[in-house]
Design a protein around this motif. Structure first.
Motif, PDB file in Angstrom:
ATOM      1  N   VAL A 313      24.970 -12.843  27.137  1.00 42.43           N
ATOM      2  CA  VAL A 313      24.730 -14.264  27.335  1.00 42.43           C
ATOM      3  C   VAL A 313      25.097 -14.598  28.775  1.00 42.43           C
ATOM      4  O   VAL A 313      26.204 -14.300  29.233  1.00 42.43           O
ATOM      5  CB  VAL A 313      25.554 -15.123  26.359  1.00 42.43           C
ATOM      6  N   SER A 314      24.158 -15.180  29.483  1.00 43.03           N
ATOM      7  CA  SER A 314      24.381 -15.551  30.884  1.00 43.03           C
ATOM      8  C   SER A 314      23.700 -16.887  31.144  1.00 43.03           C
ATOM      9  O   SER A 314      22.532 -17.069  30.761  1.00 43.03           O
ATOM     10  CB  SER A 314      23.805 -14.470  31.804  1.00 43.03           C
ATOM     11  N   ASP A 315      24.434 -17.808  31.777  1.00 42.17           N
ATOM     12  CA  ASP A 315      23.890 -19.126  32.092  1.00 42.17           C
ATOM     13  C   ASP A 315      23.293 -19.778  30.831  1.00 42.17           C
ATOM     14  O   ASP A 315      22.216 -20.375  30.868  1.00 42.17           O
ATOM     15  CB  ASP A 315      22.841 -19.021  33.196  1.00 42.17           C
ATOM     16  N   ASN A 316      24.012 -19.618  29.721  1.00 39.34           N
ATOM     17  CA  ASN A 316      23.627 -20.215  28.433  1.00 39.34           C
ATOM     18  C   ASN A 316      22.284 -19.703  27.903  1.00 39.34           C
ATOM     19  O   ASN A 316      21.604 -20.395  27.143  1.00 39.34           O
ATOM     20  CB  ASN A 316      23.590 -21.750  28.528  1.00 39.34           C
ATOM     21  N   ARG A 317      21.924 -18.502  28.276  1.00 33.78           N
ATOM     22  CA  ARG A 317      20.747 -17.847  27.728  1.00 33.78           C
ATOM     23  C   ARG A 317      21.133 -16.456  27.246  1.00 33.78           C
ATOM     24  O   ARG A 317      22.003 -15.815  27.836  1.00 33.78           O
ATOM     25  CB  ARG A 317      19.626 -17.723  28.771  1.00 33.78           C
TER      26      ARG A 317
END
Length: 326
Positions: A313-317
């Motif tokens: 999960v990165s930058d809410n993705r």
């Protein structure tokens, strides 16, 4: 009824199939009766809607009337709890008083049908996915079946069961064995014939590894005269050929997912679904998108567990990528 022989086809002694969008198995058991000749019937699946149930019942009435026999429907044996296999259960239960049987782990989706749409959508489904195709009326079971159950039939025949995982939670294939041990198999959706798998190259699968194992289990059954997939053509002594084509489809989808992750450093699930659909020349409707998306996510999960795909999960993705080669 016109052309009755095309509407109910004999496979072996006392075993028939009613060809339809979902093929319905018919197993006839002769019983002694003081009122004359009588039979009881076990159905395998029922179709998607009440209309399918009406058709099945009309075919049975015409078939047994032609033979001068009275009949009762003893039970509907459910291969698995998807709507196109149990949507007509309630109608047939109300019309005939038959019992409804299935494996225990199919109970939840059958008694609470919104589960199917929720699983496919990943949350509360929109109204397009709260139709009879995804969400039939609740079905309440009378008996839980297991792979160890055996039902004795007249003429030295028997019904037994085989666990076929991969497509649903707990699919039970139905095996009818004759006195000579020749068998007819109803495997549900755990194998697709050539015409179906070519037209629907990415069928709904819950776990592709378990699905492949189930194909091997089907191929290992000896003395198979007929294998009747729930959709499409019947297989006569050629399970292996259809199984290999099913395996090729699974390997092809797995390869396509890996190829998608070679195009960019990382992709979202939606981007992977688009890549897979585009590569297979698919123009998806909403319902098809839900089915393919759910299946692709199942592949991704299994491949992640096998450490073939990494997720983060990165930058809410939520992103997926190939592991860094050391």
């Amino acid at each position: 009824m016109d052309n009755l022989t095309a509407k109910i086809i004999e496979l072996s002694a006392g075993v028939y199939v009613i060809p339809a969008t979902t093929n319905v198995g018919v197993i006839v058991n002769e019983i002694s009766s003081s009122n004359g000749s009588s039979v009881e019937v076990y159905l395998i699946d029922s179709g998607c809607t009440e209309i399918d149930g009406e058709y099945v019942l009309d075919v049975l009435k015409a078939f047994f009337e032609q033979q001068g026999l009275s009949f009762t429907v003893k039970a509907i044996i459910t291969t698995h709890g998807h709507a196109d296999h149990c949507g007509a259960h309630n109608f047939l239960h109300e019309e005939t008083g038959c019992e409804l049987w299935a494996a225990k782990h199919e109970q939840g989706a059958m008694e609470t049908p919104i589960i199917q749409g929720t699983v496919l959508w990943g949350g509360y489904p929109p109204h397009e996915m709260r139709t009879l195709f995804f969400m039939p009326s609740p079905t309440y079971l009378n008996r839980f079946l297991t792979k160890d159950d055996v039902i004795e039939l007249s003429g030295g025949r028997k019904i037994s069961f085989i666990e076929l995982n991969g497509h649903s939670y707990e699919t039970l294939g139905v095996i009818i064995s004759g006195k000579n041990d020749h068998k007819v198999i109803f495997p549900g959706d755990n194998i697709f014939p050539r015409n179906e798998i070519i037209n629907h190259w990415i069928p709904l699968i819950l776990n592709p590894v378990e699905y492949m194992d189930s194909l091997d289990k089907l191929c290992a059954i000896e003395n198979v005269e007929w294998c009747i997939p729930s959709h499409g053509d019947f297989l006569k002594r050629n399970i292996n050929e259809a199984a290999e084509l099913n395996k090729i489809a699974i390997i092809s989808t797995r390869t396509c997912i890996l190829d998608s992750l070679k195009t960019k450093k990382r992709l979202t699930a939606e981007e992977i679904v688009k890549y897979v659909a585009d590569k297979n020349d698919m123009q998806l409707s909403l319902s098809q998108y839900a089915l393919v998306s759910s299946t692709v996510k199942s592949y991704i999960a299994v491949m992640h567990d096998a450490r073939e795909i990494k997720m983060e999960v990165s930058d809410n993705r939520l992103y997926f990528s190939l592991p860094v080669q050391k």
